[in-house]
Design an enzyme around this catalytic site. Structure first.
Site, short mmCIF file in Angstrom:
data_model
loop_
_atom_site.label_atom_id
_atom_site.label_comp_id
_atom_site.label_asym_id
_atom_site.label_seq_id
_atom_site.Cartn_x
_atom_site.Cartn_y
_atom_site.Cartn_z
N GLU A 169 26.43 -1.99 13.62
CA GLU A 169 26.45 -1.64 12.20
C GLU A 169 27.50 -0.53 12.06
O GLU A 169 27.82 0.17 13.02
CB GLU A 169 25.10 -1.08 11.76
CG GLU A 169 23.92 -1.94 12.15
CD GLU A 169 23.28 -2.67 11.00
OE1 GLU A 169 24.01 -3.25 10.17
OE2 GLU A 169 22.04 -2.68 10.95
N CYS A 183 14.41 4.27 15.27
CA CYS A 183 14.64 3.41 16.44
C CYS A 183 15.37 4.13 17.57
O CYS A 183 15.09 3.92 18.74
CB CYS A 183 15.44 2.20 16.01
SG CYS A 183 16.90 2.67 15.07
N GLU A 229 7.95 1.77 23.37
CA GLU A 229 8.33 2.38 22.09
C GLU A 229 7.06 2.61 21.25
O GLU A 229 6.32 1.67 20.99
CB GLU A 229 9.29 1.45 21.32
CG GLU A 229 9.75 2.07 20.02
CD GLU A 229 10.59 1.13 19.16
OE1 GLU A 229 10.20 -0.02 18.98
OE2 GLU A 229 11.64 1.59 18.68
N LEU A 280 22.65 -22.87 14.82
CA LEU A 280 23.72 -22.12 15.50
C LEU A 280 24.26 -20.95 14.68
O LEU A 280 25.46 -20.76 14.55
CB LEU A 280 24.88 -23.05 15.86
CG LEU A 280 24.76 -23.78 17.18
CD1 LEU A 280 26.08 -24.47 17.51
CD2 LEU A 280 24.39 -22.85 18.33
N ASP A 300 8.36 3.77 -0.99
CA ASP A 300 8.35 2.67 -0.01
C ASP A 300 7.78 3.13 1.33
O ASP A 300 6.88 2.52 1.89
CB ASP A 300 9.80 2.20 0.24
CG ASP A 300 10.14 0.89 -0.50
OD1 ASP A 300 9.22 0.20 -0.95
OD2 ASP A 300 11.34 0.58 -0.61
N GLU A 333 19.48 -5.38 15.71
CA GLU A 333 19.31 -3.93 15.84
C GLU A 333 17.83 -3.71 16.13
O GLU A 333 17.00 -3.75 15.23
CB GLU A 333 19.69 -3.24 14.52
CG GLU A 333 21.14 -3.34 14.14
CD GLU A 333 22.04 -2.51 15.02
OE1 GLU A 333 21.53 -1.63 15.75
OE2 GLU A 333 23.25 -2.74 15.00
N ASN A 336 11.56 1.28 8.06
CA ASN A 336 11.74 2.74 8.17
C ASN A 336 12.93 3.29 7.38
O ASN A 336 12.91 4.44 6.97
CB ASN A 336 11.83 3.16 9.64
CG ASN A 336 12.96 2.49 10.37
OD1 ASN A 336 13.49 1.47 9.92
ND2 ASN A 336 13.33 3.04 11.51
N PRO A 338 13.88 -7.55 2.56
CA PRO A 338 13.39 -6.28 3.09
C PRO A 338 12.04 -6.49 3.77
O PRO A 338 11.40 -7.54 3.58
CB PRO A 338 13.25 -5.41 1.84
CG PRO A 338 13.02 -6.38 0.72
CD PRO A 338 13.74 -7.65 1.10
N ILE A 372 0.85 -1.20 0.00
CA ILE A 372 0.00 0.00 0.00
C ILE A 372 0.88 1.24 0.00
O ILE A 372 1.88 1.31 0.72
CB ILE A 372 -0.89 0.02 1.27
CG1 ILE A 372 -1.72 -1.27 1.40
CG2 ILE A 372 -1.77 1.27 1.32
CD1 ILE A 372 -2.86 -1.40 0.43
P1 NAD Z 1 9.35 -6.02 12.69
O1 NAD Z 1 10.13 -6.62 13.80
O2 NAD Z 1 7.89 -6.19 12.67
O3 NAD Z 1 9.86 -6.58 11.27
C1 NAD Z 1 11.22 -6.49 10.91
C2 NAD Z 1 11.52 -7.55 9.86
O4 NAD Z 1 11.46 -8.83 10.46
C3 NAD Z 1 10.54 -7.58 8.69
O5 NAD Z 1 11.27 -7.80 7.50
C4 NAD Z 1 9.66 -8.78 9.02
O6 NAD Z 1 9.09 -9.39 7.88
C5 NAD Z 1 10.65 -9.70 9.69
N1 NAD Z 1 10.09 -10.67 10.62
C6 NAD Z 1 9.03 -10.53 11.44
N2 NAD Z 1 8.86 -11.65 12.18
C7 NAD Z 1 9.84 -12.51 11.82
C8 NAD Z 1 10.18 -13.82 12.22
N3 NAD Z 1 9.52 -14.49 13.17
N4 NAD Z 1 11.25 -14.41 11.64
C9 NAD Z 1 11.97 -13.77 10.69
N5 NAD Z 1 11.68 -12.53 10.25
C10 NAD Z 1 10.62 -11.91 10.83
O7 NAD Z 1 9.78 -4.48 12.67
P2 NAD Z 1 9.21 -3.31 11.79
O8 NAD Z 1 7.81 -3.02 12.22
O9 NAD Z 1 9.50 -3.58 10.37
O10 NAD Z 1 10.18 -2.11 12.25
C11 NAD Z 1 10.00 -1.40 13.41
C12 NAD Z 1 10.94 -1.86 14.50
O11 NAD Z 1 12.29 -1.89 14.02
C13 NAD Z 1 10.95 -0.91 15.68
O12 NAD Z 1 10.93 -1.61 16.89
C14 NAD Z 1 12.27 -0.18 15.53
O13 NAD Z 1 12.78 0.36 16.71
C15 NAD Z 1 13.14 -1.22 14.95
N6 NAD Z 1 14.29 -0.62 14.25
C16 NAD Z 1 15.55 -0.73 14.80
C17 NAD Z 1 16.64 -0.13 14.18
C18 NAD Z 1 18.03 -0.24 14.76
O14 NAD Z 1 18.99 -0.01 14.03
N7 NAD Z 1 18.19 -0.57 16.03
C19 NAD Z 1 16.45 0.58 13.00
C20 NAD Z 1 15.17 0.66 12.46
C21 NAD Z 1 14.09 0.05 13.10
#
Ligand code: NAD
Length: 476
Positions: free
Chosen positions: A457, A279, A380, A239, A89, A245, A148, A172, A23
């Site tokens: 990173e 984040c 958060e 393993l 995106d 992150e 994000n 992604p 979307i």
């Molecule tokens: P999310 O955890 O919902 O999804 C992140 C990714 O993980 C997606 O690609 C999703 O498809 C995948 N995913 C979800 N469940 C999975 C599973 N069980 N196994 C494997 N892959 C799985 O996060 P989001 O909603 O995309 O992003 C927001 C979150 O990301 C926030 O909590 C934010 O703080 C965090 N974030 C952290 C950083 C950092 O560098 N620390 C940067 C950006 C965002």
């Protein structure tokens, strides 16, 4: 409607599996069908990666670096196109993607490409024996991204992995599939051999398949805390090495001797950049009592001037939330804040900007009268919601700032440098900024402590996390 396919072994491949709908956050309309990568296609990617990684890791670091320099140049030359896709995106504003996201992707390739030739080990000497310990690649590494910062995440993870001699597979977020495919094409056109940068698409189930695959050596996740826990457990049976992150609830501590205008602008940027979907954002703003009222007035005035709307317009400062579901989540936190007794100073309302009426917009919100135990202060939110808390003294504020499960970022604003160092020393966070916030050059480590994750990173530390030590003992 666009059709998004996996990028395997140098070209796009059709999947005959399910399709997810992407979307457009700016108008709420479907813009793409994303083909969920099947297990068969994933296996093709693994086979291609194995062959490509064998040859890639046989090159010298300098040779890898030369190709990565070409990738960096091509990424920089693709600034307009990648910016357009980043906006498509995420719904973030053009000016941010143009000045930050895309350039920092190119910088990551430049930086890690230049480091590739410098990767060395150590040597040892005993009586009648010598030894050498080298950093060697892990093999096939996978990145799983949040929505994000799709361009930045793709480049921050792939560049150190490739510099070290690994192959890289990216999944992604299902909500931001465009930039990954464009980057895959760009790196290939720039001369990166096929099979080294591949893209699979889909939701958590494709991420699970990556975690469970025995031929993938490492997963680097950018995502939420609960996802991080799942990734660890899913990766346990093979393993895998894991880098996480995750999220945050960072404090920004403003002492009364801080440069006032700098403090106000820092709090605005650290909360409302990328519509608050960052984040490391400092969403708990601690203000020393003496200046609290004046500060709240000043941030209110600035926040109300931020222009929310069409991210493609040059003067827009706050773009769309990623999805309707996420917008609803942020709005629900506004309601929770009010019901907890915090004072909504400004914002927190859904917006319907001209020509983007169906999009997911919200005005930047500021809460005052916040208490440490409120849900809006502890959890958060990942949207443009600032919680202002007041404090009396240094010892107290350090203790309160550290009172969180997270530890990604923290900021200190003061004109007393001794105090700045003293406070920074005691803050539990992976990244601390003094009189600034959220600055992350490519040669500087970024990552969390506590439940914000582990691994880094950027910088030399990222290279380390995409390598392992191999030692050879030579008996005379
Ligand atoms: P999310 O955890 O919902 O999804 C992140 C990714 O993980 C997606 O690609 C999703 O498809 C995948 N995913 C979800 N469940 C999975 C599973 N069980 N196994 C494997 N892959 C799985 O996060 P989001 O909603 O995309 O992003 C927001 C979150 O990301 C926030 O909590 C934010 O703080 C965090 N974030 C952290 C950083 C950092 O560098 N620390 C940067 C950006 C965002």
């Amino acid at each position: 409607m666009d059709r998004i396919k996996a990028f395997i072994n140098g070209s796009f491949k059709t999947s005959d599996g399910d399709v997810l709908v992407k979307i457009n956050p700016v108008n709420g309309r479907p813009i793409a069908e994303v083909e969920k990568t099947t297990d068969t296609l994933l296996q093709d990617a693994i086979e291609a990666a194995k062959i490509a990684q064998h040859d890639w890791s046989s090159l010298t670091g300098q040779e890898r670096g030369q190709i990565m320099a070409k990738v960096s140049k091509k990424l920089a030359d693709s600034l307009h196109e990648l910016t357009r896709l980043e906006v498509k995106d995420v719904g973030k504003v053009w000016s941010e993607a143009f000045s930050s996201d895309v350039p920092c992707g190119a910088e990551a390739y430049e930086f890690f490409g230049s480091l590739a030739a410098t990767i060395t080990g150590t040597s040892h000497k005993w009586t009648n024996a010598r030894g050498y310990a080298e950093r060697v690649p892990l093999g096939i590494c996978a990145g799983i991204g949040a929505w994000n910062y799709p361009t930045q995440i793709a480049c921050w993870k792939s560049a150190p992995a490739l510099a070290m001699g690994n192959a890289f597979i990216l999944k992604p977020s299902e909500m931001t599939p465009y930039t990954a495919n464009a980057i895959a094409e760009i790196v290939t056109e720039a001369g990166l051999p096929a099979g080294l940068f591949q893209v699979v698409h889909g939701d958590f189930s494709v991420g699970q398949a990556l975690c469970k695959h025995p031929d993938i050596a490492k997963i680097s996740l950018t995502g939420g805390l609960e996802t991080g826990k799942k990734i660890m457990s899913q990766s346990a049976s093979t393993l895998k090495k894991v880098t996480l992150e995750l999220g945050g609830k960072a404090p920004l501590i403003v002492f009364s001797d801080a440069d006032f205008d700098l403090a106000v602008q820092t709090a605005i940027d650290a909360n409302f950049y990328t519509a608050g979907e960052v984040c490391s954002n400092a969403t708990r703003v601690f203000i020393q009592d003496k200046i609290a009222n004046k500060f709240i007035e000043a941030v209110k005035e600035k926040a109300e001037k931020l222009k929310v709307g069409d991210p493609m317009l040059e003067d827009t400062q706050i773009g769309a939330m990623i999805s309707e579901q996420h917008l609803e989540k942020v709005l629900s936190y506004i309601a929770i804040g009010k019901s907890e007794g915090a004072n909504l100073v400004t914002g927190g309302e859904r917006q319907f900007p001209k020509n983007c009426e169906g999009g997911f917009f919200i005005s930047p919100a500021i809460f005052s009268n916040c208490e440490d135990d409120m849900q809006i202060v502890r959890e958060e939110i990942f949207g443009p919601v600032m919680a202002v808390l007041s404090f009396d003294n240094e010892e107290e504020v350090i203790c309160r700032a550290n009172n969180t499960q997270y530890g990604l970022g923290a900021g200190v604003l003061t004109s007393d440098l001794s105090r700045a160092y003293r406070v920074a020393d005691k803050l539990d966070a992976g990244n601390i900024w003094i009189n600034s916030y959220n600055l992350i050059p490519p040669d500087w480590p970024f990552g969390g402590v506590k439940q914000s994750g582990f691994g880094r990173e950027s910088s030399i530390y990222a290279l380390e996390s995409y390598s392992q030590i191999k030692s050879t003992y030579v008996q005379y």
